[in-house]
Write an enzyme that holds these catalytic residues in place. Structure first.
Site, PDB file in Angstrom:
ATOM      1  N   ARG A   7       0.836  -1.161   0.059  1.00 44.28           N
ATOM      2  CA  ARG A   7       0.159   0.040   0.080  1.00 44.28           C
ATOM      3  C   ARG A   7       0.795   1.321  -0.068  1.00 44.28           C
ATOM      4  O   ARG A   7       1.842   1.061   0.843  1.00 44.28           O
ATOM      5  CB  ARG A   7      -0.790  -0.210   1.162  1.00 44.28           C
ATOM      6  CG  ARG A   7      -1.923   1.281   1.186  1.00 44.28           C
ATOM      7  CD  ARG A   7      -2.751   1.321   2.634  1.00 44.28           C
ATOM      8  NE  ARG A   7      -1.825   1.550   3.896  1.00 44.28           N
ATOM      9  CZ  ARG A   7      -1.320   2.791   4.168  1.00 44.28           C
ATOM     10  NH1 ARG A   7      -1.335   3.897   3.389  1.00 44.28           N
ATOM     11  NH2 ARG A   7      -0.514   2.747   5.240  1.00 44.28           N
ATOM     12  N   VAL A   8       0.471   2.282  -0.860  1.00 40.68           N
ATOM     13  CA  VAL A   8       1.171   3.484  -0.867  1.00 40.68           C
ATOM     14  C   VAL A   8      -0.261   4.556  -0.579  1.00 40.68           C
ATOM     15  O   VAL A   8      -1.280   4.132  -0.714  1.00 40.68           O
ATOM     16  CB  VAL A   8       1.773   3.742  -2.179  1.00 40.68           C
ATOM     17  CG1 VAL A   8       2.987   2.992  -2.156  1.00 40.68           C
ATOM     18  CG2 VAL A   8       0.785   3.872  -3.213  1.00 40.68           C
ATOM     19  N   SER A   9       0.271   5.648  -0.161  1.00 37.80           N
ATOM     20  CA  SER A   9      -0.730   6.789   0.371  1.00 37.80           C
ATOM     21  C   SER A   9      -1.342   7.743  -0.972  1.00 37.80           C
ATOM     22  O   SER A   9      -2.539   8.072  -0.863  1.00 37.80           O
ATOM     23  CB  SER A   9      -0.306   7.601   1.428  1.00 37.80           C
ATOM     24  OG  SER A   9      -0.157   6.684   2.450  1.00 37.80           O
ATOM     25  N   THR A  10      -0.218   7.939  -1.675  1.00 38.45           N
ATOM     26  CA  THR A  10      -0.639   8.706  -2.876  1.00 38.45           C
ATOM     27  C   THR A  10      -0.428   8.040  -4.202  1.00 38.45           C
ATOM     28  O   THR A  10       0.510   7.451  -4.338  1.00 38.45           O
ATOM     29  CB  THR A  10       0.195  10.039  -2.801  1.00 38.45           C
ATOM     30  OG1 THR A  10       1.218  10.025  -2.920  1.00 38.45           O
ATOM     31  CG2 THR A  10      -0.090  10.772  -1.400  1.00 38.45           C
ATOM     32  N   GLN A  13       3.391   8.140  -5.328  1.00 37.17           N
ATOM     33  CA  GLN A  13       4.273   6.985  -4.586  1.00 37.17           C
ATOM     34  C   GLN A  13       4.224   5.645  -5.592  1.00 37.17           C
ATOM     35  O   GLN A  13       3.150   5.475  -6.210  1.00 37.17           O
ATOM     36  CB  GLN A  13       3.738   6.894  -3.320  1.00 37.17           C
ATOM     37  CG  GLN A  13       4.143   7.905  -2.426  1.00 37.17           C
ATOM     38  CD  GLN A  13       3.508   7.725  -1.092  1.00 37.17           C
ATOM     39  OE1 GLN A  13       2.435   7.115  -0.773  1.00 37.17           O
ATOM     40  NE2 GLN A  13       4.252   8.296  -0.150  1.00 37.17           N
TER      41      GLN A  13
END
Length: 136
Positions: A7-10, A13
């Site tokens: 998982r990445v937040s944006t 990324q």
């Protein structure tokens, strides 16, 4: 079977670092689930989708604990759910978190007990403070 959850937040990324680590762990590319989701978001459709696929004996691998859980209580609930379903959990960066081993389960249970101890000590401390202020 091993599954990876990245998982990445944006959108800016990349998942590359996490995916490479999963491949080194022997996880097949088809078993790697990568999503973009803010840690603060309560709803995580990607994680929910992966959790619905996991079966007894499977192992869910994350690159770091903060990729899967928003808080220690959230992580504790996930781990409890995994235990009930016979699903193992492993963190690559926090290598001491690995429920496939007795040592890893022990360490995880220690972490899970921290919020309970903190809450108990806080209540006891408040009770002592109250007694001191209102005695005599």
């Amino acid at each position: 079977m091993k599954f990876g959850y990245a998982r990445v937040s944006t959108k800016s990324q990349k998942h590359d670092l996490q995916v490479d680590a999963f491949l080194k762990e022997g996880i097949k590319p088809k078993n790697i689930y990568a999503y973009i989701s803010s840690r603060a978001k309560a709803e995580r459709k990607g994680l929910d989708e992966l959790l619905s696929i996991l079966r007894e004996g499977d192992t869910l691998v994350v690159w770091k604990l903060d990729r899967i859980a928003r808080s220690l209580p959230n992580l504790t609930k996930l781990i409890e759910d995994f235990e009930k379903k016979g699903i193992h959990f492993k963190s690559i960066q926090e290598s001491f978190i690995d429920t496939t081993s007795p040592h890893g389960r022990f360490i995880l249970n220690l972490f899970a007990s921290v919020p309970n101890c903190k809450r108990t000590f806080s209540v006891c401390g408040w009770h002592r403070f109250y007694q001191t202020r209102h005695s005599g």
